[in-house]
Design a protein around this motif. Structure first.
Motif, mmCIF file in Angstrom:
data_model
loop_
_atom_site.group_PDB
_atom_site.id
_atom_site.type_symbol
_atom_site.label_atom_id
_atom_site.label_comp_id
_atom_site.label_asym_id
_atom_site.label_seq_id
_atom_site.Cartn_x
_atom_site.Cartn_y
_atom_site.Cartn_z
ATOM 1 N N LEU A 147 2.789 2.708 2.974
ATOM 2 C CA LEU A 147 2.360 2.690 4.318
ATOM 3 C C LEU A 147 3.307 2.186 5.234
ATOM 4 O O LEU A 147 4.431 1.860 4.938
ATOM 5 C CB LEU A 147 1.039 1.542 4.378
ATOM 6 C CG LEU A 147 0.146 1.605 3.470
ATOM 7 C CD1 LEU A 147 -0.767 0.292 3.572
ATOM 8 C CD2 LEU A 147 -0.969 2.711 4.425
ATOM 9 N N PRO A 148 3.183 2.431 6.563
ATOM 10 C CA PRO A 148 4.428 2.227 7.680
ATOM 11 C C PRO A 148 4.729 0.762 7.423
ATOM 12 O O PRO A 148 3.417 -0.188 7.210
ATOM 13 C CB PRO A 148 3.535 2.332 9.022
ATOM 14 C CG PRO A 148 2.670 3.531 8.773
ATOM 15 C CD PRO A 148 2.324 3.136 7.265
ATOM 16 N N ILE A 149 6.100 0.209 7.772
ATOM 17 C CA ILE A 149 6.321 -1.134 7.229
ATOM 18 C C ILE A 149 5.369 -2.213 7.865
ATOM 19 O O ILE A 149 5.226 -3.164 7.221
ATOM 20 C CB ILE A 149 7.949 -1.170 7.580
ATOM 21 C CG1 ILE A 149 8.358 -2.495 6.916
ATOM 22 C CG2 ILE A 149 8.176 -1.369 9.241
ATOM 23 C CD1 ILE A 149 8.385 -2.539 5.493
ATOM 24 N N GLN A 150 5.079 -1.926 9.209
ATOM 25 C CA GLN A 150 4.294 -3.196 9.840
ATOM 26 C C GLN A 150 2.856 -3.392 9.116
ATOM 27 O O GLN A 150 2.427 -4.429 9.225
ATOM 28 C CB GLN A 150 4.037 -2.793 11.233
ATOM 29 C CG GLN A 150 3.442 -1.589 11.733
ATOM 30 C CD GLN A 150 4.098 -0.302 11.809
ATOM 31 O OE1 GLN A 150 5.122 -0.192 11.288
ATOM 32 N NE2 GLN A 150 3.823 0.438 12.703
ATOM 33 N N TYR A 151 2.290 -2.355 8.203
ATOM 34 C CA TYR A 151 1.072 -2.335 7.703
ATOM 35 C C TYR A 151 1.155 -2.274 6.045
ATOM 36 O O TYR A 151 0.215 -2.206 5.343
ATOM 37 C CB TYR A 151 0.002 -1.354 8.144
ATOM 38 C CG TYR A 151 0.191 -1.270 9.684
ATOM 39 C CD1 TYR A 151 -0.648 -2.073 10.281
ATOM 40 C CD2 TYR A 151 0.646 -0.144 10.412
ATOM 41 C CE1 TYR A 151 -0.758 -2.151 11.858
ATOM 42 C CE2 TYR A 151 0.437 0.105 11.658
ATOM 43 C CZ TYR A 151 -0.117 -0.980 12.439
ATOM 44 O OH TYR A 151 -0.204 -0.815 13.721
ATOM 45 N N ALA A 152 2.558 -2.346 5.673
ATOM 46 C CA ALA A 152 2.639 -2.166 4.286
ATOM 47 C C ALA A 152 2.270 -3.223 3.125
ATOM 48 O O ALA A 152 1.757 -2.780 2.282
ATOM 49 C CB ALA A 152 4.229 -1.901 3.973
ATOM 50 N N GLY A 165 0.948 -1.197 0.082
ATOM 51 C CA GLY A 165 -0.061 0.274 0.252
ATOM 52 C C GLY A 165 0.777 1.175 -0.003
ATOM 53 O O GLY A 165 2.103 1.377 0.572
ATOM 54 N N GLY A 166 0.286 2.113 -0.672
ATOM 55 C CA GLY A 166 1.010 3.907 -0.674
ATOM 56 C C GLY A 166 0.032 4.579 -1.323
ATOM 57 O O GLY A 166 -1.128 4.367 -1.980
ATOM 58 N N CYS A 167 0.294 5.899 -1.317
ATOM 59 C CA CYS A 167 -0.486 6.730 -1.950
ATOM 60 C C CYS A 167 0.074 8.195 -2.552
ATOM 61 O O CYS A 167 1.529 8.333 -2.094
ATOM 62 C CB CYS A 167 -1.494 7.287 -0.800
ATOM 63 S SG CYS A 167 -0.825 8.110 0.543
#
Length: 82
Positions: free
Chosen positions: A46-51, A29-31
């Motif tokens: 997204l932060p690595i733990q949620y990427a 994920g990203g934006c």
């Protein structure tokens, strides 16, 4: 890759989800955030733990939610997007 976008507080947030085939959670994920004056950020992951997520739809929703949070932090707390 599929793109989804929304407008939040006059900022346009576009999900930028990248597929990494062959792993159990292939969607990264990203934006991108576009300001009211037309400037656009680089891809913000997204932060690595949620990427990484298992489903495209979840990755898109998470990316949009993260973008909204970043806009709120920028406008309310003075954090920079660039």
């Amino acid at each position: 890759m599929s793109m989804k976008e929304c407008v939040h507080r006059d900022y346009t947030i576009t999900a930028d989800v990248v597929e990494h085939p062959g792993i159990p959670t292939p969607w990264a994920g990203g934006c991108h955030i576009t300001t009211p004056d037309g400037r656009t950020t680089k891809r913000i992951a997204l932060p690595i733990q949620y990427a990484f997520l298992a489903e495209l739809e979840s990755a898109q929703r998470s990316s949009i939610a993260h973008g909204k949070w970043l806009v709120d932090q920028s406008l309310d707390q003075g954090n920079t997007l660039f």
